[in-house]
Design a protein around this motif. Structure first.
Motif, PDB file in Angstrom:
ATOM      1  N   THR A   1       0.826  -1.205   0.000  1.00 57.78           N
ATOM      2  CA  THR A   1       0.000   0.000   0.000  1.00 57.78           C
ATOM      3  C   THR A   1       0.865   1.263   0.000  1.00 57.78           C
TER       4      THR A   1
ATOM      5  N   ASP B   1       2.440   4.144  -3.665  1.00 57.24           N
ATOM      6  CA  ASP B   1       1.243   4.927  -3.957  1.00 57.24           C
ATOM      7  C   ASP B   1       1.170   5.306  -5.426  1.00 57.24           C
TER       8      ASP B   1
ATOM      9  N   SER C   1      -0.942   8.526  -6.209  1.00 61.85           N
ATOM     10  CA  SER C   1      -0.306   9.824  -6.033  1.00 61.85           C
ATOM     11  C   SER C   1       0.593  10.138  -7.229  1.00 61.85           C
TER      12      SER C   1
ATOM     13  N   TYR D   1       3.480  10.186  -2.596  1.00 63.18           N
ATOM     14  CA  TYR D   1       4.174   8.908  -2.751  1.00 63.18           C
ATOM     15  C   TYR D   1       5.575   8.948  -2.159  1.00 63.18           C
TER      16      TYR D   1
ATOM     17  N   LYS E   1       6.002   7.881   1.541  1.00 60.24           N
ATOM     18  CA  LYS E   1       5.701   6.446   1.629  1.00 60.24           C
ATOM     19  C   LYS E   1       6.881   5.630   1.117  1.00 60.24           C
TER      20      LYS E   1
END
Lengths: 524, 300
Positions: A481, A484, A487, A495, A498
């Motif tokens: 997950t 991203d 994004s 993103y 992450k």
């Protein structure tokens, strides 16, 4: 820090799997991009979007037709009435003597120093109300148009009065520009009516409005999702006329029905009262009649349809479906197998005994194997990046994805794989038995992938028509997950942080793996 | 004498009574030490601690003065190792594998490897995965010896070898020993240790039971004879003589005596007076030595 012979050994031993996985992934990627670009997979979607645009224009034409008709009709009736009254007053009810008397008296009074108001007061003093009104109306006219009482002058005078009044009205509600437009439109309409010689206002308006609007709309263009749309691409003049005409005719029919209903309901109302009641309903009638297709559907359905029309299929397929799910599957299998082969498999089989009975430190072994795993993934994703860029250059504008987005997708996928490989590597370093290393590292990774697939059905990239909200919880239990794609495709920077987390997961798992292997007992 | 490998008070407890306990063992330079014991006695665990694959719970192991756990990689410059369980890394052929091992060990001259290959009659070009157990064993032996290291550690190296190959292998080991190398070899075959070793250590239930010099066993001052007499009178009369009887089987008129070697002549002189059905010398072997030790240990 790297053992050359060990690196060679790992590279040779895992070459087959690597080549297979890389080749299949590159081919899949190329096919997806080229297929999306070449075949019109979004045909249905495009025609839907087309339909919505057509529908929107149509309802706009209908709405404007009714509005302008209503305005024109009322104004013309107003004009007709005022014109007839004034003309009658000037040429029939007041004879030449009366007119001259009023003018001369008024002029004398002004010369004696009376103001306009005082002069009018003297003139109308002790007269019945009817006369007062007639004298004032006459004076108003005289002050503007002089002693010319011809039809043309009277018409001109009334036209001015009406348009000025309209201008003031519209200015209050819709602003300067709309007021000006309305003023011009109405004066043109009245002139046209006068010069047409028509005697039936309603019939005239019914024909006049469509013929004006067909030209106006035919030249109109507007922007929809950064695309310029010309109405002329969708409708011919004749079609616009037809749409407009039939909208007006059915609007008139409805008004008539409503009027009859009101008369039945309030039998003792005067015509004026009925008209004002009717007037209250006009706006809602127009709105009701000019609803678009989407407006006429239940809210949820229309939202789903709009979303479907707006959906960018190619980015969804390339970004979310390929890079985040199907494109990860084979690299994950490669990583599960290879990470196991590199450490746990060799400890389990005893092969590690040969390496470790040479002057090679355990740390050197783990760092070499880590370097192999990371470099294998790196080269794999470099090749995939090249494949994606070349494929995109073949289909070019057919897909709404940029080279930068592709680079970001590939980089993110690589870092995701880095984190996943770290988990598998840690598991491989932790256990002495292949079966445990495989089932813990591989099992966990597979779980992440499966959760991502299930979570996809609850994620916002899936059209709401087939989305299952509750499935989104699966996204919370998968590290994938953190990749991203949404994004990246939407061009936000979400993103990035992450990716940093994924990078951190990769770093930590590799470090713990190396440490653990350094310290544990080996059954060799 | 210089201690090449020194195991001092080493314990590695795996729980449930498994593991090794308080192992004290030294291997001297140029010596060949055999290591014997039943399955699960702790032979492999001891060897793994020497190799630095297992960290002992307590005690210390040094190889050439270096700590076996901390300096594991440095020690490997001097050590050749044949693991007990053989699994090869992913190489196509034996040749590829041996070349890689030479590279790992920094060996450029492969002539010694070729000598070993010839001596063991190994075909290294064969596919590693399809090799028979014996072939694998030979390949592993070549791999561990090819660097001509000073210390050789072998964990049951002869399993899987046919008897002829066993002889070839032991020849190689003897030759290595003759070159002055220090060798530590575990086995469960007494004869091969008897033929090659200077000393043999016996391990049972994780503890060293005894370490014997083979010379002491071969050159024992006493020897045992089993004598059976044709008639009972002779048997009874012989028993009255001053011999140390270690076993007496009345039903067969049999006695087993132990006697100093210089008294053997006297024995034969005495025996001329009796009718002897048969006489046999009972050899004192390593196996017998250890079996007796273990038996005694169980009694205690």
């Amino acid at each position: 820090m790297i053992s050359k012979p060990l690196y060679k050994q790992s590279a040779k031993a895992n070459l087959g799997t690597w080549v297979f996985v890389t080749a299949i992934n590159c081919i899949m990627l190329a096919i997806i991009i080229i297929v999306l670009g070449r075949l019109s997979v979004s045909e249905i979607r495009d025609s839907m979007a087309d339909m919505f645009i057509r529908d929107a224009i149509e309802s706009n034409i209908e709405q404007k037709s009714m509005e302008y008709y209503n305005l024109t009709d009322k104004t013309l009736i107003n004009y007709e009435e005022n014109f007839n009254n004034l003309y009658d007053l000037l040429n029939v009810r007041l004879n030449t003597f009366q007119k001259n008397y009023i003018i001369n008296t008024y002029k004398n009074l002004l010369q004696q120093g009376y103001t306009d108001e005082e002069a009018r007061q003297v003139l109308t003093n002790n007269q019945p109300a009817e006369y007062q009104l007639a004298i004032n109306t006459f004076l108003n006219y005289y002050l503007v148009q002089g002693e010319d009482y011809s039809r043309e002058k009277v018409s001109e005078y009334i036209l001015n009065l009406i348009t000025e009044e309209l201008y003031k009205q519209v200015l209050e509600t819709d602003g300067e520009e709309a007021a000006q437009t309305a003023k011009v439109f109405i004066s043109v309409a009245i002139n046209a009516y006068v010069s047409s010689g028509s005697t039936n206002v309603t019939e005239f308006a019914t024909n006049y409005i469509p013929s004006v609007l067909q030209d106006v709309f035919h030249e109109q263009s507007f922007t929809n999702k950064n695309k310029t749309i010309n109405v002329s691409d969708y409708f011919t003049k004749a079609r616009i006329y037809e749409l407009s005409y039939s909208a007006i005719v059915s609007f008139r029919a409805e008004l008539e029905v409503k009027e009859n209903q009101l008369r039945e309901k309030y039998p003792d109302y005067t015509d004026e009262q009925i008209q004002s009641e009717l007037e209250k309903q006009v706006t809602s009638i127009i709105q009701e009649r000019s609803k678009t297709l989407l407006d006429s559907l239940p809210k949820k359905v229309s939202e789903a349809l709009t979303e479907l029309g707006d959906m960018e299929v190619s980015t969804l397929v390339i970004g979310t479906i390929f890079y985040r799910i199907s494109g990860l599957l084979l690299p994950i299998i490669f990583v599960i197998m290879t990470a196991n082969n590199l450490i746990a498999g060799q400890v389990d089989s005893g092969a590690m005994a040969f390496v470790l009975s040479t002057p090679t430190k355990r740390r050197k072994v783990t760092i070499t194997q880590m370097s192999y795993l990371i470099s294998a993934l790196l080269v794999m994703y470099i090749l995939m990046t090249l494949t994606s860029i070349i494929s995109l250059s073949i289909v070019k504008d057919a897909i709404k994805i940029t080279y930068i987005q592709l680079l970001k997708l590939n980089l993110s996928a690589f870092i995701t794989m880095l984190a996943i490989s770290g988990i598998c590597f840690l598991s491989s370093c932790w256990f002495n038995r292949s079966k445990y290393a495989m089932s813990i590292g591989g099992g966990l990774t597979m779980f992440f992938l499966v959760a991502t697939i299930l979570g996809l059905f609850g994620s916002p990239v899936i059209p709401s028509a087939i989305r299952i909200e509750a499935m989104r919880y699966f996204n919370y239990v998968s590290i994938i997950t953190l990749f991203d794609t949404n994004s990246i495709i939407e061009g936000t920077n979400n993103y990035l942080w992450k990716l940093l987390i994924l990078l951190f997961i990769g770093l930590i798992t590799y470090i713990i793996g190396i440490k653990r292997f350094n310290e544990k007992d080996l059954p060799l | 004498m210089e201690k090449v490998i020194e195991i001092k008070d080493v314990t590695k407890d795996f729980g449930n009574g498994r593991g090794i306990f308080d192992i004290d063992l030294s291997i001297y330079k140029g010596e060949m030490l055999g290591f014997i014991g039943p399955n699960g006695a702790g032979k492999t665990t001891t060897i793994r601690t020497i190799m630095g694959f297992i960290k002992p719970d307590k005690g210390s192991i040094t190889v050439k003065g270096m700590d076996a756990w901390k300096d594991s990689a440095r020690i490997k410059q001097f050590v050749g190792y044949v693991p007990g369980e053989i699994g090869f890394p992913d190489y196509k052929s034996g040749t590829d594998f041996l070349k890689a091992i030479a590279e790992f060990k920094g060996v450029k001259d492969l002539s010694y490897a070729n000598y070993l290959i010839e001596k063991l009659q190994l075909d290294p070009s064969a596919n590693l995965k399809r090799m028979s157990k014996g072939m694998k064993q030979k390949t592993a032996i070549v791999a561990s010896l090819l660097a001509d290291n000073d210390i050789i550690i072998l964990d049951e190296p002869t399993t899987g070898l046919d008897p002829l190959m066993r002889v070839s292998f032991l020849d190689i080991i003897k030759a290595e020993k003759a070159k002055g190398k220090t060798i530590f070899m575990s086995s469960h075959v007494y004869e091969e240790l008897e033929k090659t070793c200077d000393r043999v250590a016996l391990i049972n239930n994780g503890r060293i039971v005894d370490v014997v010099k083979l010379d002491d066993i071969k050159n024992r001052k006493v020897t045992d004879f089993k004598i059976e007499f044709t008639n009972r009178d002779d048997y009874l009369n012989f028993k009255r003589l001053n011999y140390q009887i270690i076993r007496d089987q009345e039903t067969y008129n049999q006695v087993t005596i132990t006697i100093e070697k210089d008294r053997i002549k006297m024995l034969f002189n005495d025996l001329t007076n009796y009718q002897v059905k048969f006489i046999a010398e009972i050899k004192y072997t390593l196996e017998r030595h250890f079996n007796e030790l273990i038996k005694r240990g169980e009694v205690i």
